[in-house]
Design an enzyme around this catalytic site. Structure first.
Site, PDB file in Angstrom:
ATOM      1  N   ASN A  18       0.754  -1.123   0.008  1.00 42.73           N
ATOM      2  CA  ASN A  18      -0.040  -0.202   0.150  1.00 42.73           C
ATOM      3  C   ASN A  18       0.853   1.171   0.077  1.00 42.73           C
ATOM      4  OD1 ASN A  18      -2.512  -0.688  -0.014  1.00 42.73           O
ATOM      5  ND2 ASN A  18      -2.710  -1.230   1.972  1.00 42.73           N
ATOM      6  N   HIS A  42      -2.934   2.879  -2.613  1.00 37.16           N
ATOM      7  CA  HIS A  42      -4.278   1.858  -1.979  1.00 37.16           C
ATOM      8  C   HIS A  42      -4.761   1.224  -3.077  1.00 37.16           C
ATOM      9  CE1 HIS A  42      -4.115   2.162   2.349  1.00 37.16           C
ATOM     10  NE2 HIS A  42      -3.593   3.374   2.055  1.00 37.16           N
ATOM     11  N   ASP A  97      -6.042  -2.697  -3.483  1.00 39.04           N
ATOM     12  CA  ASP A  97      -7.024  -3.191  -3.734  1.00 39.04           C
ATOM     13  C   ASP A  97      -6.838  -4.491  -4.509  1.00 39.04           C
ATOM     14  OD1 ASP A  97      -8.146  -1.990  -1.633  1.00 39.04           O
ATOM     15  OD2 ASP A  97      -9.277  -0.326  -2.807  1.00 39.04           O
ATOM     16  N   GLU A 154      -6.033  -8.087   5.127  1.00 39.88           N
ATOM     17  CA  GLU A 154      -5.353  -8.801   4.182  1.00 39.88           C
ATOM     18  C   GLU A 154      -5.353 -10.393   4.556  1.00 39.88           C
ATOM     19  OE1 GLU A 154      -4.253  -6.393   6.071  1.00 39.88           O
ATOM     20  OE2 GLU A 154      -2.163  -6.940   6.734  1.00 39.88           O
TER      21      GLU A 154
END
Ligand code: MG
Length: 311
Positions: A185, A190, A194, A219
């Site tokens: 990230n 981000h 994703d 996660e």
């Protein structure tokens, strides 16, 4: 992945008239409906529980248990209370209609009825059932990955362990966590994080090891494998670990993603209690993280590790 609903609908008719059943059979034949018939209230209740129909057509005027009594019993039971019930009655008094609707019927049809109208009302009740099922399923699906969510995971693990206890079976639980996900990230942003979660979920569900693959949170992912032990779970986990490691990330040649796996079963956990089986798998996962990541651990032991990380 969550299953897709079947297009065939089950309808249960509870009516003391054989003629009505014959009429329904003849007219619902082309409606993609599987019709089941009960000739009295007691049989109807039993069949409703066993069949879990998508709609019930319920005659009000029956000897012994009448339609109102059957309706109350259906609404009182957790397994049948969601089934839409259409009351069918020879009486069309306002009192009867109000009583039926207040007891939880979705519709009220007066005999003699037009078959076209009855079919339309059945179709409408089935639409409602489909929407309710869809909503219930959506509430159990993780929006980002399309996997089952934590709510479903908790329910399903409890069910599988209860069933294993009844039948003397084992259940394996695999927990896995993407390594250094925060760094992904931070480095790529981000949106890429994703994408990693989505692709990771595809690798897990594409493995066909089990239908019960869930996003456990953040996660972290969980896989419930019924009738398997931790050794079999660890073999499956190793296949996944290797698949994740060699995955080529589209448009991100510099991206390397690995994951750590912890495996337990109810024998290892020494318990049929879901939280204790989760705790056992979690301890194994913690060990995998502590000893260098990108590996599979079970029963407090390292089972496999990547050649790349080991070398
Ligand atoms: Mg009757």
């Amino acid at each position: 992945m969550p299953p897709v609903a079947s297009p065939e609908s089950r309808v249960l008719s509870i009516d003391d008239s054989v003629l009505i059943h014959r009429l329904l059979k003849a007219h619902l034949r082309h409606e993609r409906v599987e019709l089941h018939c009960a000739l009295n209230g007691a049989d109807g209740l039993r069949m409703a529980k066993a069949l879990n129909p998508d709609a019930v057509l319920l005659d009000v005027d029956m000897p012994d248990l009448d339609g109102f009594a059957v309706l109350s019993a259906l609404k009182a039971e957790a397994v049948t209370q969601h089934i839409p019930v259409i009351l069918v009655s020879g009486s069309c008094t306002t009192d009867d209609r109000v009583r039926g609707l207040d007891l939880g019927a979705v519709d009220f049809v007066v005999k003699p009825f037009e078959i076209a109208e009855l079919k339309a009302r059945v179709r409408s009740a089935l639409r409602t059932t489909r929407l309710i099922k869809l909503l219930a399923q959506r509430a159990q699906i993780d929006g980002l990955t399309g996997l089952w969510n934590r709510t479903y995971f908790d329910e399903r693990l409890a069910q599988e362990l209860a069933s294993a206890e009844r039948h003397g079976d084992n259940v394996a639980l695999v927990l896995c966590d993407i390594d250094h996900f925060k760094a992904v990230n931070d480095k790529f942003g981000h949106p890429v994080g994703d994408l990693v979660l989505e692709e990771f979920a595809r690798v897990l569900s594409g493995s066909r090891i089990t239908d019960i693959t869930c996003r456990y949170g953040g996660e972290e992912f969980g896989m419930i494998i019924p009738r398997a032990d931790a050794a079999q779970g660890a073999i499956a986990a190793e296949r996944l670990r290797a698949a994740v490691e060699r995955f080529e990330w589209p448009d991100r040649p510099s991206l390397r993603v690995t994951a750590s796996f912890g495996v337990a079963d109810r024998v290892v956990a020494g318990s049929f209690v879901p939280s204790e089986v989760v705790a056992a798998a979690d301890r194994a996962l913690y060990l995998a993280k502590q000893t260098g990541r990108n590996r599979v651990c079970r029963d407090g032991e390292l089972v496999t590790t990547s050649l790349r990380t080991a070398g």
